[in-house]
Design a protein around this motif. Sequence first.
Motif, PDB file in Angstrom:
ATOM      1  N   ILE A 489      27.487   5.931  54.678  1.00 47.55           N
ATOM      2  CA  ILE A 489      27.628   7.167  53.908  1.00 47.55           C
ATOM      3  C   ILE A 489      29.112   7.491  53.785  1.00 47.55           C
ATOM      4  O   ILE A 489      29.857   7.435  54.762  1.00 47.55           O
ATOM      5  N   ASP A 490      29.539   7.862  52.580  1.00 46.27           N
ATOM      6  CA  ASP A 490      30.944   8.211  52.348  1.00 46.27           C
ATOM      7  C   ASP A 490      30.986   9.553  51.612  1.00 46.27           C
ATOM      8  O   ASP A 490      30.573   9.651  50.462  1.00 46.27           O
ATOM      9  N   ILE A 491      31.459  10.602  52.311  1.00 47.95           N
ATOM     10  CA  ILE A 491      31.519  11.943  51.725  1.00 47.95           C
ATOM     11  C   ILE A 491      32.902  12.169  51.118  1.00 47.95           C
ATOM     12  O   ILE A 491      33.909  12.149  51.833  1.00 47.95           O
ATOM     13  N   GLN A 492      32.969  12.363  49.812  1.00 54.95           N
ATOM     14  CA  GLN A 492      34.221  12.659  49.129  1.00 54.95           C
ATOM     15  C   GLN A 492      34.275  14.149  48.770  1.00 54.95           C
ATOM     16  O   GLN A 492      33.380  14.909  49.122  1.00 54.95           O
ATOM     17  N   LYS A 493      35.339  14.551  48.088  1.00 55.05           N
ATOM     18  CA  LYS A 493      35.547  15.973  47.779  1.00 55.05           C
ATOM     19  C   LYS A 493      34.429  16.538  46.899  1.00 55.05           C
ATOM     20  O   LYS A 493      33.847  17.579  47.207  1.00 55.05           O
ATOM     21  N   SER A 494      34.106  15.834  45.804  1.00 60.00           N
ATOM     22  CA  SER A 494      33.124  16.368  44.854  1.00 60.00           C
ATOM     23  C   SER A 494      31.875  15.507  44.697  1.00 60.00           C
ATOM     24  O   SER A 494      30.994  15.834  43.907  1.00 60.00           O
ATOM     25  N   TYR A 495      31.824  14.415  45.420  1.00 59.67           N
ATOM     26  CA  TYR A 495      30.643  13.543  45.359  1.00 59.67           C
ATOM     27  C   TYR A 495      30.510  12.770  46.668  1.00 59.67           C
ATOM     28  O   TYR A 495      31.413  12.769  47.513  1.00 59.67           O
ATOM     29  N   SER A 496      29.366  12.112  46.845  1.00 58.74           N
ATOM     30  CA  SER A 496      29.141  11.290  48.038  1.00 58.74           C
ATOM     31  C   SER A 496      28.449  10.008  47.619  1.00 58.74           C
ATOM     32  O   SER A 496      27.756   9.965  46.601  1.00 58.74           O
ATOM     33  N   THR A 497      28.634   8.949  48.393  1.00 59.73           N
ATOM     34  CA  THR A 497      27.910   7.698  48.154  1.00 59.73           C
ATOM     35  C   THR A 497      27.129   7.339  49.412  1.00 59.73           C
ATOM     36  O   THR A 497      27.527   7.700  50.521  1.00 59.73           O
ATOM     37  N   PHE A 498      26.023   6.639  49.227  1.00 58.68           N
ATOM     38  CA  PHE A 498      25.218   6.208  50.375  1.00 58.68           C
ATOM     39  C   PHE A 498      24.457   4.935  50.020  1.00 58.68           C
ATOM     40  O   PHE A 498      24.160   4.690  48.844  1.00 58.68           O
ATOM     41  N   GLU A 499      24.180   4.135  51.040  1.00 56.77           N
ATOM     42  CA  GLU A 499      23.465   2.870  50.838  1.00 56.77           C
ATOM     43  C   GLU A 499      22.009   3.017  51.262  1.00 56.77           C
ATOM     44  O   GLU A 499      21.720   3.653  52.294  1.00 56.77           O
ATOM     45  N   VAL A 500      21.107   2.412  50.478  1.00 59.80           N
ATOM     46  CA  VAL A 500      19.677   2.431  50.804  1.00 59.80           C
ATOM     47  C   VAL A 500      19.069   1.072  50.489  1.00 59.80           C
ATOM     48  O   VAL A 500      19.664   0.260  49.775  1.00 59.80           O
ATOM     49  N   ASP A 501      17.883   0.858  51.000  1.00 54.19           N
ATOM     50  CA  ASP A 501      17.124  -0.342  50.666  1.00 54.19           C
ATOM     51  C   ASP A 501      16.855  -0.333  49.166  1.00 54.19           C
ATOM     52  O   ASP A 501      16.440   0.684  48.599  1.00 54.19           O
ATOM     53  N   SER A 502      17.114  -1.471  48.509  1.00 55.93           N
ATOM     54  CA  SER A 502      16.953  -1.554  47.053  1.00 55.93           C
ATOM     55  C   SER A 502      15.543  -1.180  46.585  1.00 55.93           C
ATOM     56  O   SER A 502      15.361  -0.673  45.478  1.00 55.93           O
ATOM     57  N   LYS A 503      14.557  -1.423  47.456  1.00 54.32           N
ATOM     58  CA  LYS A 503      13.178  -1.107  47.086  1.00 54.32           C
ATOM     59  C   LYS A 503      12.964   0.398  46.940  1.00 54.32           C
ATOM     60  O   LYS A 503      12.061   0.840  46.229  1.00 54.32           O
ATOM     61  N   ALA A 504      13.811   1.189  47.627  1.00 57.74           N
ATOM     62  CA  ALA A 504      13.621   2.642  47.627  1.00 57.74           C
ATOM     63  C   ALA A 504      14.488   3.358  46.597  1.00 57.74           C
ATOM     64  O   ALA A 504      14.340   4.562  46.385  1.00 57.74           O
ATOM     65  N   LYS A 505      15.412   2.635  45.934  1.00 56.36           N
ATOM     66  CA  LYS A 505      16.400   3.320  45.078  1.00 56.36           C
ATOM     67  C   LYS A 505      15.759   4.058  43.906  1.00 56.36           C
ATOM     68  O   LYS A 505      16.153   5.193  43.581  1.00 56.36           O
ATOM     69  N   LYS A 506      14.763   3.460  43.237  1.00 56.81           N
ATOM     70  CA  LYS A 506      14.144   4.094  42.070  1.00 56.81           C
ATOM     71  C   LYS A 506      13.458   5.397  42.467  1.00 56.81           C
ATOM     72  O   LYS A 506      13.557   6.413  41.769  1.00 56.81           O
ATOM     73  N   MET A 507      12.742   5.355  43.599  1.00 54.39           N
ATOM     74  CA  MET A 507      12.035   6.544  44.064  1.00 54.39           C
ATOM     75  C   MET A 507      13.018   7.668  44.412  1.00 54.39           C
ATOM     76  O   MET A 507      12.814   8.832  44.058  1.00 54.39           O
ATOM     77  N   ILE A 508      14.122   7.304  45.089  1.00 55.71           N
ATOM     78  CA  ILE A 508      15.121   8.306  45.474  1.00 55.71           C
ATOM     79  C   ILE A 508      15.762   8.930  44.246  1.00 55.71           C
ATOM     80  O   ILE A 508      15.901  10.149  44.145  1.00 55.71           O
ATOM     81  N   ILE A 509      16.150   8.093  43.267  1.00 51.89           N
ATOM     82  CA  ILE A 509      16.796   8.597  42.044  1.00 51.89           C
ATOM     83  C   ILE A 509      15.865   9.535  41.287  1.00 51.89           C
ATOM     84  O   ILE A 509      16.269  10.618  40.846  1.00 51.89           O
ATOM     85  N   SER A 510      14.587   9.156  41.142  1.00 53.67           N
ATOM     86  CA  SER A 510      13.644   9.969  40.356  1.00 53.67           C
ATOM     87  C   SER A 510      13.291  11.282  41.060  1.00 53.67           C
ATOM     88  O   SER A 510      13.276  12.341  40.435  1.00 53.67           O
ATOM     89  N   LYS A 511      13.054  11.235  42.369  1.00 53.41           N
ATOM     90  CA  LYS A 511      12.617  12.444  43.089  1.00 53.41           C
ATOM     91  C   LYS A 511      13.747  13.435  43.307  1.00 53.41           C
ATOM     92  O   LYS A 511      13.528  14.647  43.336  1.00 53.41           O
ATOM     93  N   MET A 512      14.993  12.933  43.473  1.00 54.81           N
ATOM     94  CA  MET A 512      16.096  13.834  43.765  1.00 54.81           C
ATOM     95  C   MET A 512      16.670  14.490  42.512  1.00 54.81           C
ATOM     96  O   MET A 512      17.524  15.377  42.604  1.00 54.81           O
ATOM     97  N   LYS A 513      16.195  14.073  41.333  1.00 53.14           N
ATOM     98  CA  LYS A 513      16.676  14.679  40.082  1.00 53.14           C
ATOM     99  C   LYS A 513      16.160  16.107  39.903  1.00 53.14           C
ATOM    100  O   LYS A 513      16.728  16.881  39.146  1.00 53.14           O
ATOM    101  N   HIS A 514      15.073  16.440  40.581  1.00 54.92           N
ATOM    102  CA  HIS A 514      14.409  17.721  40.344  1.00 54.92           C
ATOM    103  C   HIS A 514      14.649  18.728  41.462  1.00 54.92           C
ATOM    104  O   HIS A 514      13.904  19.689  41.598  1.00 54.92           O
ATOM    105  N   ILE A 515      15.689  18.533  42.264  1.00 58.21           N
ATOM    106  CA  ILE A 515      15.946  19.461  43.372  1.00 58.21           C
ATOM    107  C   ILE A 515      17.343  20.068  43.243  1.00 58.21           C
ATOM    108  O   ILE A 515      18.166  19.613  42.456  1.00 58.21           O
ATOM    109  N   ARG A 516      17.570  21.099  44.057  1.00 60.82           N
ATOM    110  CA  ARG A 516      18.879  21.747  44.091  1.00 60.82           C
ATOM    111  C   ARG A 516      19.386  21.802  45.533  1.00 60.82           C
ATOM    112  O   ARG A 516      18.598  21.845  46.476  1.00 60.82           O
ATOM    113  N   HIS A 517      20.724  21.793  45.649  1.00 63.82           N
ATOM    114  CA  HIS A 517      21.372  21.966  46.956  1.00 63.82           C
ATOM    115  C   HIS A 517      22.395  23.085  46.812  1.00 63.82           C
ATOM    116  O   HIS A 517      23.336  22.974  46.012  1.00 63.82           O
TER     117      HIS A 517
END
Length: 550
Positions: A489-517
């Motif tokens: 995980i790499d936390i930057q000033k205005s964005y962050s990056t993180f590594e996940v299992d490739s099998k889970a990437k589509k699910m993470i991208i689709s489900k996290m589009k509809h939430i707020r932080h």
Amino acid sequence: MSSFNKYNFNENLLKSIKDLNFNKPTPIQDKVIPEILSLDKDIIATAQTGTGKTAAFGLPIIQLTDNKNKDIECIILCPTRELCLQITKELNSYCTYMKYYRIVAIYGGAKVETQIKNLKKNPKIIVCTPGRLNDLIKRKRMDFSLVKYFVLDEADEMLSMGFKSEIDKILKEIPLDRKIYLFSATLSAKVKKITETYMSKPLMIATSSANKGAETIKHIYCISTKSKRYDLIKNIIDINQNIYTIIFCRTRRETNDISNKLIKDNYNAKVLNGDLSQNERDRVMRQFREKNINILVATDVASRGIDVNNLSHIINYNLPDDPEVYVHRSGRTGRAGKEGISIALVSKREYKRLREIEKLSKISFTQIEAPTDTEVFKSQIKSFTDRIINISLPNEKEKEMFKDFYNKLNSFTKEEIIGKIISMNIESSDTTKINTNNKKSSKNEMVDIDTQISKLIINVGRLDRMNPQELIRLINKTIRSRDTEIGKIDIQKSYSTFEVDSKAKKMIISKMKHIRHNRKLILVSIYNPDLIDISKNKKHKSKKRRRRKK
């Protein structure tokens, strides 16, 4: 008879020591082992990596914890996953003949559930990184109540990596009557603060002066402008035919630039920086340890925890800002009594910083002239000649096969034939250097990328009060799973990056589009470094325009 017998280790430990061919304790082992066995004091030990300090604290602690208790009695804290695994491997080798004695490695980038299961198997020692241990403390999966020994290994490295708050939290959890053993290559102000806060009248043990570079290392420097440094590096490599080296750079961009050029010029090189996933990093380090590649181009951050034996050279593409970092860089060569060379490439402006390093580290730099093309060519010819000498002569059957070839060469003298062979290699070296190595990286190998890990980017960072723990919680909560393996995980000033299992990437991208932080709509996508650079450039240009308007 082994000199380790004088410490009265148990029979099983002595068997392992014999198998490992430990005949005579190193200076740090001879000073530390009896003090830990005496159980009298906390210890601060200054020693370079590669001097045998794992055995210095490992052997006596194993001796003291070889009992029937089913509790964790020792915690060893170290800065990186690589060092964590290495220490665990070494400690396990000391316990080969000890039944039911367990040592467990706890580190980030692996499934925490598996590590929690391992903790239930009653280990005596756990070797861990600060981040993952704090995670287990928050989950209330750690019982420190019977911890008697706490080891801080590579303390200066951990503190320079920003683990001060994590170390504080851990040290507040362990009992007050424990013994602390701190090992560090340098005694920085941050290290001294830790010792003053948590250690009681510690015993100082040093095999060399604090902050001092190892005496087995020759420190040399070469004046060079930045535009000529790559050619200088090539000449250094070419003139040292059996070189096994790490080239240190300040930035990821520099590491990528130099490694790409070296690979293009047919050198066995690879890069090690923060852009690599953990799997890619592991593969590069495996190839480097096995000497399938002999040149590693790395940043200081990415190289932390690297422990590779028999490095012949360290090349500093540029000097670090912190003199202590130079001590760590150079300390990766000249280990276990062997000699090593640390080369610094400096401009005339950087000469002052060189003198600061000399003053702090009590080392002396010697200036050398840059190797010339003529010297490099002579070195290559010598290596080429040695190869010819070592090649076996053809047998009678082969001579018969080459009869026409021999007849054609009869019209030339011996000197003319040798000259033609040399000229032929000179011509070939215009496009590719004379290959003096036995192994060569193939293009297919260089582009081999691990497809099991995907790197994603999310539009929240430090400005949104995001941290690694909060990001993990957000991901797990959104996809309603605790089994998702999250890597670097790499936390930057205005964005962050993180590594996940490739099998889970589509699910993470689709489900996290509809939430707020914190009321901000979340956007997640596949990481593209080029897009980040473009957005930075656009901001920079727009600022310039505004200034002009004013």
